[in-house]
Design a protein around this motif. Structure first.
Motif, mmCIF file in Angstrom:
data_model
loop_
_atom_site.group_PDB
_atom_site.id
_atom_site.type_symbol
_atom_site.label_atom_id
_atom_site.label_comp_id
_atom_site.label_asym_id
_atom_site.label_seq_id
_atom_site.Cartn_x
_atom_site.Cartn_y
_atom_site.Cartn_z
ATOM 1 N N ALA A 1 -17.677 31.745 30.022
ATOM 2 C CA ALA A 1 -17.411 32.844 29.286
ATOM 3 C C ALA A 1 -17.376 33.801 30.232
ATOM 4 C CB ALA A 1 -18.494 32.952 28.089
ATOM 5 N N ARG A 2 -18.392 34.108 31.001
ATOM 6 C CA ARG A 2 -18.571 35.461 31.768
ATOM 7 C C ARG A 2 -17.230 35.767 32.759
ATOM 8 N NH1 ARG A 2 -23.526 37.951 32.379
ATOM 9 N NH2 ARG A 2 -25.183 36.934 31.424
ATOM 10 N N ARG A 3 -16.754 34.436 33.162
ATOM 11 C CA ARG A 3 -15.394 34.694 34.085
ATOM 12 C C ARG A 3 -14.306 35.028 33.385
ATOM 13 N NH1 ARG A 3 -13.180 30.180 35.300
ATOM 14 N NH2 ARG A 3 -14.654 28.480 34.424
ATOM 15 N N TYR A 4 -13.928 34.620 32.236
ATOM 16 C CA TYR A 4 -12.807 35.169 31.252
ATOM 17 C C TYR A 4 -13.329 36.518 30.760
ATOM 18 C CZ TYR A 4 -10.792 30.710 32.143
ATOM 19 O OH TYR A 4 -10.385 29.534 32.554
ATOM 20 N N TRP A 5 -14.438 36.877 30.269
ATOM 21 C CA TRP A 5 -14.766 38.076 29.816
ATOM 22 C C TRP A 5 -14.641 39.253 30.714
ATOM 23 C CZ3 TRP A 5 -20.275 36.572 27.763
ATOM 24 C CH2 TRP A 5 -20.224 35.982 26.458
ATOM 25 N N ALA A 6 -14.979 38.956 32.194
ATOM 26 C CA ALA A 6 -14.572 39.857 33.268
ATOM 27 C C ALA A 6 -13.186 39.886 33.481
ATOM 28 C CB ALA A 6 -15.268 39.394 34.513
ATOM 29 N N GLU A 7 -12.352 38.731 33.559
ATOM 30 C CA GLU A 7 -11.074 38.959 33.736
ATOM 31 C C GLU A 7 -10.434 39.894 32.419
ATOM 32 O OE1 GLU A 7 -7.547 35.673 33.142
ATOM 33 O OE2 GLU A 7 -8.857 35.165 34.441
ATOM 34 N N ALA A 8 -10.779 39.630 31.327
ATOM 35 C CA ALA A 8 -10.222 40.480 30.280
ATOM 36 C C ALA A 8 -10.619 41.783 30.146
ATOM 37 C CB ALA A 8 -10.478 39.782 29.267
ATOM 38 N N GLY A 9 -11.596 42.206 31.056
ATOM 39 C CA GLY A 9 -11.896 43.458 31.045
ATOM 40 C C GLY A 9 -12.877 43.796 29.786
ATOM 41 N N ALA B 1 -15.860 35.134 21.264
ATOM 42 C CA ALA B 1 -16.434 36.460 21.503
ATOM 43 C C ALA B 1 -15.495 37.223 22.265
ATOM 44 C CB ALA B 1 -17.808 36.289 22.412
ATOM 45 N N LEU B 2 -14.636 36.687 23.137
ATOM 46 C CA LEU B 2 -13.530 37.354 23.805
ATOM 47 C C LEU B 2 -12.255 37.810 22.694
ATOM 48 C CD1 LEU B 2 -11.844 38.166 26.478
ATOM 49 C CD2 LEU B 2 -11.159 35.643 26.569
ATOM 50 N N ALA B 3 -12.069 36.975 21.677
ATOM 51 C CA ALA B 3 -11.224 37.510 20.841
ATOM 52 C C ALA B 3 -11.766 38.547 20.016
ATOM 53 C CB ALA B 3 -10.915 36.089 19.658
ATOM 54 N N MET B 4 -12.877 38.677 19.595
ATOM 55 C CA MET B 4 -13.608 39.630 19.129
ATOM 56 C C MET B 4 -13.913 40.936 19.862
ATOM 57 S SD MET B 4 -16.230 38.076 16.162
ATOM 58 C CE MET B 4 -17.258 37.097 17.442
ATOM 59 N N ALA B 5 -14.155 40.604 21.096
ATOM 60 C CA ALA B 5 -14.716 41.788 21.914
ATOM 61 C C ALA B 5 -13.297 42.568 22.328
ATOM 62 C CB ALA B 5 -15.269 41.216 23.198
ATOM 63 N N SER B 6 -12.245 41.706 22.295
ATOM 64 C CA SER B 6 -10.856 42.530 22.898
ATOM 65 C C SER B 6 -10.224 43.106 21.558
ATOM 66 C CB SER B 6 -9.867 41.311 22.916
ATOM 67 O OG SER B 6 -10.238 40.613 24.171
ATOM 68 N N ALA B 7 -10.632 42.884 20.180
ATOM 69 C CA ALA B 7 -10.302 43.779 19.128
ATOM 70 C C ALA B 7 -11.224 45.144 18.885
ATOM 71 C CB ALA B 7 -10.190 42.901 17.844
ATOM 72 N N MET B 8 -12.138 45.154 19.927
ATOM 73 C CA MET B 8 -13.130 46.188 19.508
ATOM 74 C C MET B 8 -12.843 47.448 20.348
ATOM 75 S SD MET B 8 -16.922 43.900 19.557
ATOM 76 C CE MET B 8 -17.799 45.157 19.217
ATOM 77 N N LEU C 1 -16.212 42.448 29.746
ATOM 78 C CA LEU C 1 -17.607 42.013 29.895
ATOM 79 C C LEU C 1 -18.495 43.251 29.662
ATOM 80 C CD1 LEU C 1 -19.376 40.035 31.353
ATOM 81 C CD2 LEU C 1 -18.993 40.957 33.471
ATOM 82 N N GLY C 2 -18.202 44.466 30.086
ATOM 83 C CA GLY C 2 -19.154 45.557 29.724
ATOM 84 C C GLY C 2 -19.322 45.540 28.047
ATOM 85 N N ARG C 3 -18.848 45.176 27.273
ATOM 86 C CA ARG C 3 -19.003 45.055 25.899
ATOM 87 C C ARG C 3 -19.697 44.177 25.373
ATOM 88 N NH1 ARG C 3 -12.575 45.895 23.939
ATOM 89 N NH2 ARG C 3 -11.971 47.134 25.618
ATOM 90 N N ILE C 4 -20.051 42.988 26.084
ATOM 91 C CA ILE C 4 -20.671 41.950 25.446
ATOM 92 C C ILE C 4 -22.191 42.086 26.061
ATOM 93 C CG2 ILE C 4 -20.776 39.430 25.541
ATOM 94 C CD1 ILE C 4 -17.706 39.480 25.706
ATOM 95 N N ASP C 5 -23.239 41.863 25.347
ATOM 96 C CA ASP C 5 -24.762 41.904 25.673
ATOM 97 C C ASP C 5 -25.115 40.187 25.380
ATOM 98 O OD1 ASP C 5 -27.146 41.825 26.139
ATOM 99 O OD2 ASP C 5 -27.721 43.315 24.467
ATOM 100 N N LEU C 6 -24.954 39.556 26.569
ATOM 101 C CA LEU C 6 -25.333 38.065 26.173
ATOM 102 C C LEU C 6 -26.851 37.825 26.520
ATOM 103 C CD1 LEU C 6 -24.375 35.098 26.241
ATOM 104 C CD2 LEU C 6 -24.317 35.099 28.878
#
Length: 220
Positions: free
Chosen positions: A101-109, A75-82, A111-116
């Motif tokens: 997952a949430r910790r790393y999504w937030a760190e990468a900026g 999810a992080l790899a794909m969201a980062s490319a979106m 988190l707002g693109r991902i609807d878990l």
């Protein structure tokens, strides 16, 4: 040229990563933390994560659906490319795994693109259809329990727009699909799925020998 896919031993694999992997520090640390977990083997390989990100870019995906998220590497790899206004709907059963997952999504900026969505994926996919989301997703990635594979495929195709891409993980199943001595339920489900997709006139497809086998299918 070669008449068959090159066999990748450890030496060649190290060369592959050393000459092609563009893994961010955040992705690397997430991968390393996940590797230390009891079920760390469920994580996709880094080269597959990079390939998934490239697919997002090639498709121009703004809406992605992921069935099976685990600790969030794919999810992080794909969201980062979106794009910044992109949406990735991530389905998983585990609050524990996705808390990583949430910790790393937030760190990468991202988190707002991902609807878990926590809960059975079949129910989440049905609710998306009930909400009028049919044919609104550009890409679907399926990496969840194998006995539910056929249902995820069918609902995923309904949610996918024409011309969109489905990617299904583990379709080579560590070689067990080709081993006649293996006859467990998961292996049987993947064998049946592989034959179904091969003959499915709704898609064009290719099974790519990356990671544990990745089936790609474009909806016609």
């Amino acid at each position: 040229m070669s008449r068959r896919t090159t066999q990748v031993d450890d030496t060649l694999y190290d060369y592959l990563l050393g000459t092609s992997l563009r893994e961010s520090d955040t992705l690397r640390r997430l991968r390393e933390e996940t590797a230390g977990l009891e079920k760390g083997h469920m994580q996709i390989s880094p080269e597959q994560g990079q390939f998934m990100a490239l697919l997002v870019e090639l498709v121009g995906a703004r809406r992605v659906l992921e069935v099976g998220t685990f600790t969030g590497y794919s999810a992080l790899a794909m969201a980062s490319a979106m794009p910044r206004d992109g949406e990735l709907v991530a389905c998983d059963l585990s609050e524990e795994w996705t808390s990583v997952a949430r910790r790393y999504w937030a760190e990468a900026g991202v988190l707002g693109r991902i609807d878990l969505r926590i809960g059975p994926a079949a129910e989440t996919l049905s609710s998306l259809l009930d909400d009028g989301r049919a044919q609104t997703f550009d890409m679907v990635f399926i990496d969840a329990d194998k006995k539910g594979l056929d249902g995820y495929w069918e609902r995923g195709l309904e949610l996918l727009r024409p011309g969109g891409l489905v990617a299904v993980d583990n379709t080579l199943w560590h070689g067990k699909v080709a081993d006649s001595s293996v006859d467990d339920a998961a292996t049987r489900a993947i064998r049946a799925f592989n034959l179904k997709v091969r003959d499915d006139a709704r898609v064009s497809m290719s099974l790519v020998p990356i990671g544990d086998g990745l089936t790609l299918a474009r909806k016609r």
